[in-house]
Design an enzyme around this catalytic site. Structure first.
Site: not given
Ligand SMILES: *Cc1c(COP(=O)(O)O)cnc(C)c1O
Ligand code: SF4
Length: 345
Positions: A85-86, A89, A98, A102, A105, A107, A266, A303, A310
């Protein structure tokens, strides 16, 4: 790639009122239920902050207004399981399991679905993409929880990443110090420290998660020279009050973990009952800044939907009157500060 084994509790082992069981089971059919024995041991009574994070709630099924993937992670994946996305990174999903699922979550669409760890072919594709993209300097391993992989599998992934010269830093996002602290062993830490610069971001949401075991886990990682950060999710009925957040953030500094992000929830389907208004997060940040060590004040971020990234939120951002801006101190005092609108020659 291979997953670890550990001990978990079944729904029947929880001290649940029998009348609630069918409802909990009906949610667990849609969104998996799993709680490690160690995390379940932190529950003091039904409805407490630990309970709410891990026990299914019928409101998960009533949430129709939100999307499974509001952050568009899937469409931002050049190869499956890699989110780019960025510019510099990426995030690599190396596990879909996991020790605890949670309930909030982000995801939820992904965790607990399918039992297999990522196979070699998928990893090969991800490594090829990272290797062919020199702009990538920073790779975060996440999932699910990456430490669900056994030490040998992690070693293999880290070795492949370190073979790519332009990968500068590696981060691991893991909730293990909280959800399964016994997973953090001296052997694991001795292995991880061979891959520096390595950062670990963990995930504490409540002071009751700071225990002898989680303290020991964070201490082992920190002693391996790993910078420890923390990401907290702001959760209604769990940690959306000032006293809890002050205790959590100062408690984290005490166990050598530096608060990094406070996440606004989110807009993920099945989690709406945890959402708080932005005003609540802003009030918390205001009550931290100046009142506790600055080291303990996280960035409060949203986000943005659509994968737009973010964005940090700050309370009382300044007002301007020509060259003069007015800033509000942590005590609420409004102070004038002279800015320059044209730089000196
Ligand atoms: C949060 C995130 C990152 C890392 O973001 P930082 O602000 O550098 O910690 C990188 N990629 C994705 C898709 C993210 O959601
Ligand atoms: S927030 Fe989601 S990915 Fe993180 S530990 Fe909990 S269930 Fe797993």
């Amino acid at each position: 790639m291979k997953y670890i084994n550990y001990s978990s509790v079944t729904i029947d082992k929880l001290k649940i009122n029998k009348s609630q069981l069918p409802a909990i089971r009906s949610v667990a059919v849609r969104y998996p239920f799993l709680v490690s024995s160690s995390y379940a041991g932190l529950i003091q009574e039904p409805g407490d902050a630990i309970w709410r994070q891990c026990i299914p709630d019928v409101r998960e099924l009533e949430d129709d207004g939100q999307l499974p993937d509001p952050l568009a992670e899937v469409s931002l994946s050049p190869v499956p399981g890699l989110i780019h996305r960025y510019p510099d990174r990426v995030v690599l999903l190396v596990s879909n399991r996991c020790p605890v699922y949670c309930r909030f979550c982000m995801r939820k669409r992904h965790v607990g679905c399918g039992d297999q760890p990522p196979d070699n072919e998928r990893l090969e594709q991800a490594m090829a993409y990272i290797g062919a993209t020199p702009a990538i300097r920073d790779v975060t391993l996440t999932g699910g929880d990456p430490l669900m992989l056994d030490d040998a599998s992690l070693y293999d992934i880290l070795t492949r990443l370190r073979a790519i010269a332009h990968v500068g830093i590696i981060r691991i996002g893991t909730r293990m110090p909280v959800t399964l602290p016994e997973r953090v062993t001296p052997e694991l830490c001795a292995m991880l420290k061979r891959f520096h610069p390595l950062y670990v971001n963990t995930h504490f949401n409540h002071p009751a998660e700071i225990t002898a075991a989680s303290t020991a886990a964070c201490g082992l990682l920190a002693n391996a020279g790993i910078q420890m950060g923390n990401q907290t999710v702001l959760l209604r009925g769990v940690n959306d009050d000032i006293a809890t957040m002050r205790e959590l953030m100062t408690g984290l500094l005490g166990i050598r973990v530096r608060p990094y992000y406070l996440h606004q929830m989110d807009l993920v389907k099945g989690t709406a009952h945890f959402r708080t208004p932005l005003a609540s997060g802003l009030e918390i940040i205001k009550a931290l800044r100046g009142h506790i060590s600055g080291l303990g004040v996280p960035h409060y971020v949203i986000d943005l939907p659509g994968g737009k990234g973010k964005v940090p939120l700050l309370p009382d951002q300044f007002e301007r009157d020509g060259d003069v801006v007015f800033l509000t101190t942590y005590r609420g005092e409004r102070v004038a500060y002279r800015d320059i609108t044209t730089p000196p020659a």
